[in-house]
Structure formats: C-alpha cells, structure tokens
Design a protein around this motif. Sequence first.
Motif, PDB file in Angstrom:
ATOM      1  N   MET A   1       0.846  -1.178   0.000  1.00 46.79           N
ATOM      2  CA  MET A   1       0.000   0.000   0.000  1.00 46.79           C
ATOM      3  C   MET A   1       0.891   1.241   0.000  1.00 46.79           C
ATOM      4  N   LYS A   2       0.450   2.250  -0.714  1.00 46.57           N
ATOM      5  CA  LYS A   2       1.159   3.536  -0.740  1.00 46.57           C
ATOM      6  C   LYS A   2       0.463   4.480   0.231  1.00 46.57           C
ATOM      7  N   ILE A   3       1.252   5.022   1.168  1.00 40.55           N
ATOM      8  CA  ILE A   3       0.695   5.869   2.220  1.00 40.55           C
ATOM      9  C   ILE A   3       1.379   7.227   2.196  1.00 40.55           C
ATOM     10  N   HIS A  29       4.995  -1.429   3.398  1.00 40.58           N
ATOM     11  CA  HIS A  29       4.273  -0.355   2.718  1.00 40.58           C
ATOM     12  C   HIS A  29       5.253   0.699   2.209  1.00 40.58           C
ATOM     13  N   ALA A 109      -1.273   7.765  -3.701  1.00 42.47           N
ATOM     14  CA  ALA A 109      -1.434   7.038  -2.440  1.00 42.47           C
ATOM     15  C   ALA A 109      -2.776   6.323  -2.365  1.00 42.47           C
ATOM     16  N   ASP A 110      -2.768   5.233  -1.623  1.00 41.27           N
ATOM     17  CA  ASP A 110      -3.998   4.519  -1.291  1.00 41.27           C
ATOM     18  C   ASP A 110      -4.622   5.101  -0.028  1.00 41.27           C
ATOM     19  N   LEU A 111      -3.771   5.722   0.799  1.00 47.75           N
ATOM     20  CA  LEU A 111      -4.202   6.272   2.079  1.00 47.75           C
ATOM     21  C   LEU A 111      -3.427   7.549   2.376  1.00 47.75           C
ATOM     22  N   ASP A 130     -14.936   8.434  -4.409  1.00 46.35           N
ATOM     23  CA  ASP A 130     -14.228   7.741  -5.489  1.00 46.35           C
ATOM     24  C   ASP A 130     -13.163   8.613  -6.170  1.00 46.35           C
ATOM     25  N   ARG A 132     -10.727  10.260  -4.391  1.00 47.24           N
ATOM     26  CA  ARG A 132      -9.629  10.483  -3.449  1.00 47.24           C
ATOM     27  C   ARG A 132      -9.253   9.165  -2.776  1.00 47.24           C
ATOM     28  N   PRO A 133      -8.043   9.127  -2.206  1.00 45.50           N
ATOM     29  CA  PRO A 133      -7.679   7.946  -1.420  1.00 45.50           C
ATOM     30  C   PRO A 133      -8.413   7.949  -0.077  1.00 45.50           C
TER      31      PRO A 133
END
Length: 148
Positions: A1-3, A29, A109-111, A130, A132-133
Amino acid sequence: MKILIASVPAAGHLNPLLSIGSLLVESGHEVAVQVNEGLRPDVEAVGHRFLSEIPNAQTATPYFFENYPERMQKSPGMEMTGYDLVHFFARNIAAWSASLKMALYDFPADLILADSIYWGTLPMLVGPRDRRPAIAHLGVSVVTIGSG
C-alpha cells in the motif's frame, strides 16, 4: 500500500507520524511525507521520501509568528487557541489541500495519514469518495484542559 503522511509543521505533530511511517515501511508499505520544507531534514533523517508543498505555501510557523505578531497579545488558552485555529490552521487549508493534490500526482497514495489538526484533507472529505484515497487522521495532541 502507498501511504502519504501529511502534518502541520511542528515536530510534536510530525514525529509520531514519522515513527508510524517507519513501522509501515517495516511492514512492506511505501511511505512518502508531505510537510513544510523546514522539516525536510527530519523526514529524510528517518529515510522517508519527502514531498514538497506547493511553491510559496507559507505554512511554516516562523512565517505565521512573523506575520501575525498580534497573536502574542492574546491571552494564553482559549483566546490564543481560537486565534491560531483561524489565522494558522484555517488560513492554510487551501495551500495544504493544493499541496496534497500535487503530491498525489507524483505519489498516487492509497491512504493519506494526517495529523489530527492538519486540515488540508477537509476539501477532499466533502468531495466524492471515489475521487480520493482513503483518509485517516491520527490524534496527535496535547491535553487542552485549563487550570482554575
């Protein structure tokens, strides 16, 4: 995951996020951090990727203290806190939000993990989910109970 980690420009808010970022990296991550340029050395010292704010964002606390000297005339406590909420935190929403949007082009980013008082995510939260992360705010704060 990209944070993507985002924080107000204060070590007491950023440092807990950097520690969590390190734990996230250890768990596999990918982490990038966006904060004012003045804290770039802190971000890079722990090995995280630094993402700049928009040019001339003027979100640094020294800028705030220099350009709002009347803050020091406020009574400590609620009066000063209220002043800061309006003149620092609310004033920086547009710059922080634009900075996040810019960062997401470079680091999709996912988050977004943000400090509790970082308000740059607010415009995203009122928009369509939908577009935005996921967004999470970490409760980094001091006890704000006054004494009698």
